[in-house]
Design an enzyme around this catalytic site. Structure first.
Site, PDB file in Angstrom:
ATOM      1  N   HIS A 176      21.395  -7.491   2.581  1.00 46.02           N
ATOM      2  CA  HIS A 176      20.745  -6.789   1.455  1.00 46.02           C
ATOM      3  C   HIS A 176      21.481  -7.201   0.190  1.00 46.02           C
ATOM      4  CE1 HIS A 176      18.941  -2.831  -0.245  1.00 46.02           C
ATOM      5  NE2 HIS A 176      19.417  -3.550  -1.265  1.00 46.02           N
TER       6      HIS A 176
ATOM      7  N   HIS B  49      20.936  -8.436  -4.080  1.00 49.16           N
ATOM      8  CA  HIS B  49      20.096  -8.703  -5.259  1.00 49.16           C
ATOM      9  C   HIS B  49      20.673  -9.911  -5.984  1.00 49.16           C
ATOM     10  CE1 HIS B  49      17.991  -4.844  -4.811  1.00 49.16           C
ATOM     11  NE2 HIS B  49      19.153  -4.434  -4.342  1.00 49.16           N
TER      12      HIS B  49
ATOM     13  N   ARG C  33      18.726 -11.684  -8.344  1.00 49.88           N
ATOM     14  CA  ARG C  33      18.044 -11.823  -9.651  1.00 49.88           C
ATOM     15  C   ARG C  33      17.423 -13.214  -9.795  1.00 49.88           C
ATOM     16  NH1 ARG C  33      18.435  -6.493  -9.262  1.00 49.88           N
ATOM     17  NH2 ARG C  33      20.304  -5.561 -10.135  1.00 49.88           N
TER      18      ARG C  33
ATOM     19  N   ASN D  85      13.023  -7.183  -5.683  1.00 49.01           N
ATOM     20  CA  ASN D  85      12.717  -6.369  -6.877  1.00 49.01           C
ATOM     21  C   ASN D  85      13.042  -7.120  -8.169  1.00 49.01           C
ATOM     22  OD1 ASN D  85      15.495  -6.124  -6.394  1.00 49.01           O
ATOM     23  ND2 ASN D  85      15.599  -4.092  -7.334  1.00 49.01           N
TER      24      ASN D  85
ATOM     25  N   LYS E  45      10.074  -4.991   1.970  1.00 50.06           N
ATOM     26  CA  LYS E  45      10.914  -3.904   1.465  1.00 50.06           C
ATOM     27  C   LYS E  45      10.034  -2.826   0.861  1.00 50.06           C
ATOM     28  CE  LYS E  45      14.761  -1.933   0.019  1.00 50.06           C
ATOM     29  NZ  LYS E  45      15.684  -2.408  -1.006  1.00 50.06           N
TER      30      LYS E  45
ATOM     31  N   HIS F   6      14.093   1.597   1.389  1.00 52.62           N
ATOM     32  CA  HIS F   6      14.967   2.304   0.445  1.00 52.62           C
ATOM     33  C   HIS F   6      14.674   3.784   0.685  1.00 52.62           C
ATOM     34  CE1 HIS F   6      17.198   2.764  -3.467  1.00 52.62           C
ATOM     35  NE2 HIS F   6      16.744   3.978  -3.220  1.00 52.62           N
TER      36      HIS F   6
ATOM     37  N   HIS G 214      21.235   0.849   2.944  1.00 57.00           N
ATOM     38  CA  HIS G 214      22.349   1.479   2.207  1.00 57.00           C
ATOM     39  C   HIS G 214      22.411   2.997   2.403  1.00 57.00           C
ATOM     40  CE1 HIS G 214      19.013   1.898  -0.551  1.00 57.00           C
ATOM     41  NE2 HIS G 214      19.115   0.692  -1.032  1.00 57.00           N
TER      42      HIS G 214
ATOM     43  N   ASP H 109      24.131  -4.670  -0.936  1.00 58.15           N
ATOM     44  CA  ASP H 109      23.401  -4.128  -2.086  1.00 58.15           C
ATOM     45  C   ASP H 109      24.069  -4.536  -3.391  1.00 58.15           C
ATOM     46  OD1 ASP H 109      21.332  -2.848  -3.370  1.00 58.15           O
ATOM     47  OD2 ASP H 109      22.221  -0.854  -3.209  1.00 58.15           O
TER      48      ASP H 109
ATOM     49  N   HIS I 273      24.014  -6.303 -13.065  1.00 62.54           N
ATOM     50  CA  HIS I 273      23.279  -6.016 -14.312  1.00 62.54           C
ATOM     51  C   HIS I 273      24.165  -6.461 -15.466  1.00 62.54           C
ATOM     52  CE1 HIS I 273      20.054  -3.396 -12.691  1.00 62.54           C
ATOM     53  NE2 HIS I 273      20.953  -2.978 -11.826  1.00 62.54           N
TER      54      HIS I 273
END
Ligand code: NCD
Ligand code: ZN
Length: 343
Positions: free
Chosen positions: A12, A14, A16, A40, A96, A141, A176, A250, A254
């Site tokens: 899992h 991210h 980007r 996402n 997901k 989620h 998570h 996870d 950002h």
């Protein structure tokens, strides 16, 4: 003193897009044999065409890490149909489900109305049925929209029960997990097609690390870190060797400007400290012999992937986590010292 660990599988993460993807790929790429790439993005990865183009971008970013295989996912939305799912057969290993509005880029997620009365939504039911038929994993989620934030995970179990009973062959991951009741729920259910990922930061944090003293936006993520008793249950599950619990970091970068502001984004960027922190935690728990089950074995087994043949080495040598990565993202445990080093 050192620990040799089979390449990890981060089930899992991210990554980007664009510059951020190119900048963060190094951390996952250098220590993993597989990573499950979350969908996402903006716009989200929702169709076969989206998956194909995002995969091209991810593979390009990982070109210096040929041992690391990115596994693609798609995001379920109210407009996902069985045909769209079938078109993604062979391209994605998992779909997901984000409940609407509960986390970063989930505005097009599945509404509370659907989660409460899934039987009333035939398109949604058929999409899950197609995933079951195609052998795709359903990643959840697990937070119910509009509940009090500390209870969102528990309020989601009713939907999980419905999925497990309605689709007896569908493999399901509760992503998570943060609540001691989720560990209990999994244990009581006792079905090997129902598993959970656990992050490194939820093995470290409680709500106090987010809001107990000064507000720390870099420890803020969804689901939010909870009570010390929850963390204890997660530590116990992760270090137990139980094949139903495995790593999903996870890691969610950002830009600093999106974290240190009035409406800060949820997400902890743990990739730059992941193998070092997990080794530290498992050592503290007296559970180093179970580290590789959690990081490198259980996830591959559940997803039907080959076990890695290569290893990474962690040396017992302290180092200081940088305060900033790529000049715009604050890593988890910024400026802190960790006793294990991976280089
Ligand atoms: C994730 C993100 O930033 O994409 N944030 C987070 O707090 N975990 C989304 C998610 O997995 O919830
Ligand atoms: Zn996530």
């Amino acid at each position: 003193m050192h620990v040799d660990l089979p390449l990890m599988s981060d089930m899992h993460v991210h990554l980007r897009q664009g510059v951020m993807l190119r900048n963060v790929a190094q951390w996952t790429g250098s220590c993993c044999s597989h990573c499950l790439v979350m969908p996402n993005t903006v716009p989200s990865v929702a169709t076969a065409a989206d998956v194909a183009s995002y995969r091209t971008e991810v593979v390009e970013a990982f070109k210096h890490y040929p041992h690391c295989k990115p596994l693609m996912t798609f995001k379920l939305s109210p407009s996902t149909t069985a045909d769209k799912v079938m078109a993604m057969r062979g391209l994605t290993v998992a779909g997901k489900l984000y409940p609407e509005g509960v986390t970063t880029n989930s505005g097009d997620g599945i509404s509370r109305k659907i989660l409460e009365r899934p039987h009333d939504y035939p398109n949604f039911m058929d999409a899950l049925g197609a995933m079951e038929q195609a052998g795709m994993v359903l990643c959840l989620h697990g937070e119910m929209p509009d509940e009090f934030c500390m209870d969102r995970e528990v309020q989601f179990y009713e939907f999980v029960r419905w999925v497990l009973l309605q689709y007896p062959k569908l493999r399901v991951v509760l992503e998570h997990i943060t609540d001691y009741r989720s560990v209990r729920f999994m244990r009581v259910w006792g079905d090997e097609r129902f598993t959970a990922t656990i992050t490194a930061h939820h093995l470290r944090l409680t709500l106090d690390d987010v809001v107990g003293d000064k507000l720390n936006p870099h420890n803020f993520c969804k689901p939010v870190a909870k009570h010390p008793a929850d963390r204890t249950a997660l530590l116990e599950a992760a270090t137990s060797g139980d094949p139903r619990f495995f790593l999903g970091s996870d890691s969610a970068p950002h830009p600093i400007s999106d974290k240190e502001c009035a409406a800060g984004c949820a997400g902890v960027f743990s990739a730059p400290v992941l193998p070092e922190l997990l080794t530290t935690i498992f050592e503290e728990q007296g559970a180093l012999p179970h580290l590789e089950a959690f990081t490198s074995v259980n996830g591959n087994r559940f997803y039907g992937l080959p076990q890695p043949t290569e290893t990474i080495r962690l040396e017992r040598e302290s180092w200081q986590v940088p305060d900033l990565c790529n000049s715009n993202v604050v890593p988890f445990l910024a400026d802190q010292t960790l006793p294990w080093r991976f280089s």
